[in-house]
Scaffold this motif. Sequence first.
Motif, PDB file in Angstrom:
ATOM      1  N   SER A   1      50.717  50.141  17.781  1.00  0.00           N
ATOM      2  CA  SER A   1      50.505  51.329  16.967  1.00  0.00           C
ATOM      3  C   SER A   1      51.472  52.426  17.394  1.00  0.00           C
ATOM      4  O   SER A   1      51.965  52.433  18.528  1.00  0.00           O
ATOM      5  CB  SER A   1      49.060  51.814  17.111  1.00  0.00           C
ATOM      6  OG  SER A   1      48.833  52.284  18.422  1.00  0.00           O
ATOM      7  N   TRP A   2      51.714  53.372  16.487  1.00  0.00           N
ATOM      8  CA  TRP A   2      52.580  54.500  16.805  1.00  0.00           C
ATOM      9  C   TRP A   2      51.996  55.276  17.975  1.00  0.00           C
ATOM     10  O   TRP A   2      52.724  55.727  18.863  1.00  0.00           O
ATOM     11  CB  TRP A   2      52.729  55.396  15.575  1.00  0.00           C
ATOM     12  CG  TRP A   2      53.561  56.606  15.839  1.00  0.00           C
ATOM     13  CD1 TRP A   2      54.922  56.698  15.745  1.00  0.00           C
ATOM     14  CD2 TRP A   2      53.110  57.889  16.280  1.00  0.00           C
ATOM     15  NE1 TRP A   2      55.333  57.959  16.089  1.00  0.00           N
ATOM     16  CE2 TRP A   2      54.238  58.715  16.426  1.00  0.00           C
ATOM     17  CE3 TRP A   2      51.859  58.414  16.563  1.00  0.00           C
ATOM     18  CZ2 TRP A   2      54.152  60.037  16.823  1.00  0.00           C
ATOM     19  CZ3 TRP A   2      51.777  59.733  16.972  1.00  0.00           C
ATOM     20  CH2 TRP A   2      52.913  60.525  17.097  1.00  0.00           C
ATOM     21  N   GLU A   3      50.685  55.442  17.998  1.00  0.00           N
ATOM     22  CA  GLU A   3      50.036  56.208  19.055  1.00  0.00           C
ATOM     23  C   GLU A   3      50.250  55.552  20.422  1.00  0.00           C
ATOM     24  O   GLU A   3      50.492  56.236  21.416  1.00  0.00           O
ATOM     25  CB  GLU A   3      48.534  56.366  18.772  1.00  0.00           C
ATOM     26  CG  GLU A   3      47.791  57.182  19.801  1.00  0.00           C
ATOM     27  CD  GLU A   3      48.306  58.613  19.946  1.00  0.00           C
ATOM     28  OE1 GLU A   3      48.147  59.170  21.046  1.00  0.00           O
ATOM     29  OE2 GLU A   3      48.861  59.180  18.989  1.00  0.00           O
TER      30      GLU A   3
ATOM     31  N   LEU B 284      52.511  41.412  13.057  1.00  0.00           N
ATOM     32  CA  LEU B 284      51.757  42.120  14.081  1.00  0.00           C
ATOM     33  C   LEU B 284      51.869  43.625  13.916  1.00  0.00           C
ATOM     34  O   LEU B 284      50.900  44.357  14.070  1.00  0.00           O
ATOM     35  CB  LEU B 284      52.254  41.717  15.472  1.00  0.00           C
ATOM     36  CG  LEU B 284      52.021  40.269  15.881  1.00  0.00           C
ATOM     37  CD1 LEU B 284      52.718  39.996  17.207  1.00  0.00           C
ATOM     38  CD2 LEU B 284      50.557  39.959  15.970  1.00  0.00           C
ATOM     39  N   THR B 285      53.054  44.095  13.600  1.00  0.00           N
ATOM     40  CA  THR B 285      53.277  45.527  13.434  1.00  0.00           C
ATOM     41  C   THR B 285      52.437  46.077  12.294  1.00  0.00           C
ATOM     42  O   THR B 285      51.756  47.088  12.432  1.00  0.00           O
ATOM     43  CB  THR B 285      54.760  45.817  13.170  1.00  0.00           C
ATOM     44  OG1 THR B 285      55.508  45.341  14.270  1.00  0.00           O
ATOM     45  CG2 THR B 285      55.013  47.295  12.976  1.00  0.00           C
ATOM     46  N   ALA B 286      52.489  45.422  11.153  1.00  0.00           N
ATOM     47  CA  ALA B 286      51.728  45.886   9.991  1.00  0.00           C
ATOM     48  C   ALA B 286      50.234  45.874  10.294  1.00  0.00           C
ATOM     49  O   ALA B 286      49.513  46.816   9.967  1.00  0.00           O
ATOM     50  CB  ALA B 286      52.041  45.019   8.774  1.00  0.00           C
ATOM     51  N   ALA B 287      49.766  44.840  10.942  1.00  0.00           N
ATOM     52  CA  ALA B 287      48.343  44.739  11.267  1.00  0.00           C
ATOM     53  C   ALA B 287      47.939  45.809  12.283  1.00  0.00           C
ATOM     54  O   ALA B 287      46.883  46.415  12.167  1.00  0.00           O
ATOM     55  CB  ALA B 287      48.017  43.349  11.795  1.00  0.00           C
ATOM     56  N   ALA B 288      48.778  46.032  13.275  1.00  0.00           N
ATOM     57  CA  ALA B 288      48.470  47.047  14.294  1.00  0.00           C
ATOM     58  C   ALA B 288      48.361  48.422  13.654  1.00  0.00           C
ATOM     59  O   ALA B 288      47.487  49.206  13.993  1.00  0.00           O
ATOM     60  CB  ALA B 288      49.541  47.051  15.384  1.00  0.00           C
ATOM     61  N   ARG B 289      49.232  48.700  12.695  1.00  0.00           N
ATOM     62  CA  ARG B 289      49.199  49.996  12.036  1.00  0.00           C
ATOM     63  C   ARG B 289      47.925  50.142  11.204  1.00  0.00           C
ATOM     64  O   ARG B 289      47.318  51.204  11.161  1.00  0.00           O
ATOM     65  CB  ARG B 289      50.429  50.147  11.139  1.00  0.00           C
ATOM     66  CG  ARG B 289      50.606  51.547  10.614  1.00  0.00           C
ATOM     67  CD  ARG B 289      51.860  51.707   9.774  1.00  0.00           C
ATOM     68  NE  ARG B 289      53.062  51.443  10.537  1.00  0.00           N
ATOM     69  CZ  ARG B 289      53.847  50.376  10.350  1.00  0.00           C
ATOM     70  NH1 ARG B 289      53.562  49.501   9.431  1.00  0.00           N
ATOM     71  NH2 ARG B 289      54.925  50.199  11.068  1.00  0.00           N
ATOM     72  N   ARG B 290      47.499  49.060  10.538  1.00  0.00           N
ATOM     73  CA  ARG B 290      46.309  49.128   9.693  1.00  0.00           C
ATOM     74  C   ARG B 290      45.040  49.350  10.504  1.00  0.00           C
ATOM     75  O   ARG B 290      44.187  50.131  10.131  1.00  0.00           O
ATOM     76  CB  ARG B 290      46.157  47.846   8.880  1.00  0.00           C
ATOM     77  CG  ARG B 290      46.969  47.817   7.613  1.00  0.00           C
ATOM     78  CD  ARG B 290      46.467  46.742   6.677  1.00  0.00           C
ATOM     79  NE  ARG B 290      46.401  45.444   7.316  1.00  0.00           N
ATOM     80  CZ  ARG B 290      47.409  44.588   7.429  1.00  0.00           C
ATOM     81  NH1 ARG B 290      48.584  44.902   6.959  1.00  0.00           N
ATOM     82  NH2 ARG B 290      47.251  43.428   8.020  1.00  0.00           N
TER      83      ARG B 290
ATOM     84  N   LYS C  91      44.892  50.181  13.804  1.00  0.00           N
ATOM     85  CA  LYS C  91      45.087  51.167  14.858  1.00  0.00           C
ATOM     86  C   LYS C  91      44.661  50.650  16.233  1.00  0.00           C
ATOM     87  O   LYS C  91      43.815  51.235  16.899  1.00  0.00           O
ATOM     88  CB  LYS C  91      44.356  52.451  14.515  1.00  0.00           C
ATOM     89  CG  LYS C  91      44.910  53.085  13.262  1.00  0.00           C
ATOM     90  CD  LYS C  91      44.239  54.361  12.926  1.00  0.00           C
ATOM     91  CE  LYS C  91      44.936  54.885  11.700  1.00  0.00           C
ATOM     92  NZ  LYS C  91      44.280  55.716  10.870  1.00  0.00           N
ATOM     93  N   VAL C  92      45.261  49.561  16.635  1.00  0.00           N
ATOM     94  CA  VAL C  92      45.011  49.031  17.968  1.00  0.00           C
ATOM     95  C   VAL C  92      46.310  49.029  18.746  1.00  0.00           C
ATOM     96  O   VAL C  92      47.390  49.164  18.175  1.00  0.00           O
ATOM     97  CB  VAL C  92      44.439  47.595  17.923  1.00  0.00           C
ATOM     98  CG1 VAL C  92      43.094  47.581  17.254  1.00  0.00           C
ATOM     99  CG2 VAL C  92      45.391  46.643  17.244  1.00  0.00           C
TER     100      VAL C  92
END
Length: 155
Positions: free
Chosen positions: A13-15, A68-74, A76-77
């Motif tokens: 995630s970005w965070e 993985l990137t798209a899923a992580a963003r959705r 928020k993990v």
Amino acid sequence: MTIRAISERLAVSWEAARQWTHRPKTGFPAAIGYERNERLWLWADVREWAINQGRWDPLVDLPTRRVLTAAARRIKVDVITMPASDWQADGLCKEYPDVDFFPERVKDAQPAREVCDRCLVQKECKAFALADAATRGVWGGFSFPEERDAARETQ
């Protein structure tokens, strides 16, 4: 590369990427400069840090990291794992690790588009990206989200 680019390349995630870059105890590499009030890092430094920290596996192919990137963003993990689709194993992009498939600007997407133009699974890749509203980067020769609307209109 910016924090957003780091999060996309490392499939977090970005965070999570922001926290790594702002906390000195993580040992994250120092920024090399600024562009438009954003700190910038060298991919080689970030990659080495991520491998040493066990946060990135260079053996995972690029299409899998994109999922993985798209899923992580959705959801928020920090980091997740998920199997790649069958067509992704045939993606030509995994043979070009130095090409940036997550450019900051659409005009910088040309090298990635050239790889996509020669790819055997371009149609499947584009369909996958169109089905996911969170998709970012170059997929099937298109830059998302900037070109998503244009692509949907022509289908």
